[in-house]
Design an enzyme around this catalytic site. Structure first.
Site, PDB file in Angstrom:
ATOM      1  N   GLY A 101       0.837  -1.211   0.000  1.00 36.69           N
ATOM      2  CA  GLY A 101       0.000   0.000   0.000  1.00 36.69           C
ATOM      3  C   GLY A 101       0.856   1.238   0.000  1.00 36.69           C
ATOM      4  CG  ASN A 102      -0.118   4.665  -1.544  1.00 34.29           C
ATOM      5  OD1 ASN A 102      -0.834   5.518  -1.038  1.00 34.29           O
ATOM      6  ND2 ASN A 102      -0.474   3.986  -2.635  1.00 34.29           N
ATOM      7  CE1 TYR A 103       3.374   5.039   5.871  1.00 34.70           C
ATOM      8  CE2 TYR A 103       5.048   5.796   4.310  1.00 34.70           C
ATOM      9  CZ  TYR A 103       4.683   5.047   5.422  1.00 34.70           C
ATOM     10  OH  TYR A 103       5.622   4.321   6.081  1.00 34.70           O
ATOM     11  CB  ALA A 111      -1.639   7.387  -3.985  1.00 34.15           C
TER      12      ALA A 111
END
Ligand code: C5P
Length: 398
Positions: free
Chosen positions: A208-210, A276
């Site tokens: 995943g990402n932030y 994102a």
């Protein structure tokens, strides 16, 4: 803002009906003309005498006025109104409104009205939690009604939970805000992607990402405030839209986001790609948790995810506006311009990455580059303010 406005105040049979008196007073004091329509069970909670004294008009409840036999035209009433407010709205009335069961004057008037409708539900916490109430509210929202969510607190049953009708002052404020905002985006359909995507490795792990989705949700709220109907296709986030009219379609992976987005893209006038999206996903998702082996280090092979913005760019019609975002660390402007051309976007919002901008924070600093080459750099602002700047630029083209 409400001076001279025609408001239908619909009252149904719930304890919170006593609060409708205060709401009526606020409307009248603000100079609005109010016609009260009450359901038969509403009259068990509050008398029409009080309501007609305060509104200066006879209260309507039946299809015919008993003493004169004259017909109360729900059609005329529906056309007269600038807004209809149903407060409190019981579970039963929500159900009738959602499914067109027109067995009283209030629901009949609702179905005949052409004005914006505001619904303030009020009921016991378990009734509010029931899936049928949730489904009815979702349907009513999808018809374009404005839902004023109930507050949490002590209920008439002395139980504590969500179900209290929102306070009259707050309902009044929603109406005031509604009439004070310029509806420049009325009739426009806006589709937004927001948040991260999670790409499953096994049943308990993901890539995943932030991204928190904040920027996309602020943009959604801003479009709704200007009268657009907005859907966010959202990856896993904890933020919620402030405006309850924003429709959220929750997805997890890039593939799910692509499907949910493309399904709706043809019907959209404007698409804003804030998500994102993970560039890669594991080629295979293990169906059981990958075990830690003594010596072997697992190898996860990645494959490319679809570029949703680029796919939308390929399918875009002349009358659609497509806006992308970019986060670049070097050669920012040139890279963003390149992305704009490559993905066939009409506009690209270049984020800068610093302590006060980017993931998770409430502020952002952006440069917006348009297809014409025009570029506008804004100061560091709250994401709410940044959303206004972005929507201002988009609305010049819409
Ligand atoms: O190529 P890059 O990821 O930098 O492009 C960013 C823009 O493209 C953003 O608007 C993002 O939401 C969108 N995008 C997308 N699908 C992807 C990757 C990016 O829609 N797979």
């Amino acid at each position: 803002m409400l001076k001279g406005k025609h408001i239908i105040l619909g009252i149904t049979g719930g304890i919170a009906a006593y609060k409708s008196v205060s709401l009526l007073r606020l409307f009248v004091k603000a100079g609005a003309e109010v016609q009260v329509v009450i359901t038969p069970s509403g009259k068990e909670f509050i008398t029409p005498v009080t309501l007609s004294a305060l509104s200066g008009k006879p209260v309507i409840s039946e299809f015919f006025t008993a003493n004169t036999g004259s017909w109360n035209s729900h059609v005329d009433l529906g056309l007269w109104a600038d807004a209809m407010v149903i407060a409190p709205a019981t579970a039963s009335t929500l159900g009738k409104m959602a499914h067109g069961i027109v067995d009283n004057m209030l629901v009949t008037t609702y179905l005949s009205s052409k004005c914006p409708v505001f619904i303030a539900p009020a009921m016991d916490l378990d009734m509010f939690k029931h899936p049928s109430t949730a489904a009815n509210l979702e349907l009513l929202r999808s018809y374009g009604n404005h839902i004023i969510e109930p507050a949490a607190g002590e209920l008439a049953s002395h139980l504590i939970g969500k179900g209290r009708m929102e306070e009259p002052e707050n309902i009044f404020a929603v109406l005031e805000r509604f009439f004070s905002e310029k509806k420049t985006m009325e009739g426009k359909k806006v589709l937004i992607t927001a948040g991260p995507t999670y790409e499953k490795i096994d049943p308990v792990r993901f890539i995943g990402n932030y991204s928190t989705g904040k920027m996309g949700y602020c943009i959604a709220d801003e479009f709704v405030a200007r009268g657009a109907s907005v859907t966010i296709v959202s990856g896993p986030v904890s933020v919620k839209p402030k405006n309850q009219d924003v429709k959220v379609v929750s997805v997890e992976s890039a593939l799910e986001m692509r499907d949910a987005f493309m399904e709706r893209f043809e019907g959209a006038d404007i698409a804003v790609m804030c998500a994102a999206v993970a560039d890669y996903r594991p080629e295979v998702v293990a169906d059981r948790k990958i075990k830690r082996e003594k010596d072997d280090i697992p190898v996860i092979t990645l494959v490319k995810n679809p570029d949703i913005a680029a796919e939308a760019g390929r399918k875009k019609r002349e009358d659609q506006i497509l806006v992308g975002f970019a986060l670049e660390t070097d050669n920012a402007v040139a890279n963003a311009q390149d992305k704009l051309a490559r993905k066939n976007l009409d506009m690209i919002v270049l984020n800068s990455l610093s302590e006060q901008t980017g993931f998770g924070v409430d502020t952002n600093k952006v440069t917006v580059i348009e297809r014409s080459g025009t570029s506008t750099t804004f100061d560091l602002k709250s994401k709410v303010e940044v959303a206004k700047d972005i929507v201002n630029l988009i609305s010049e083209k819409a």
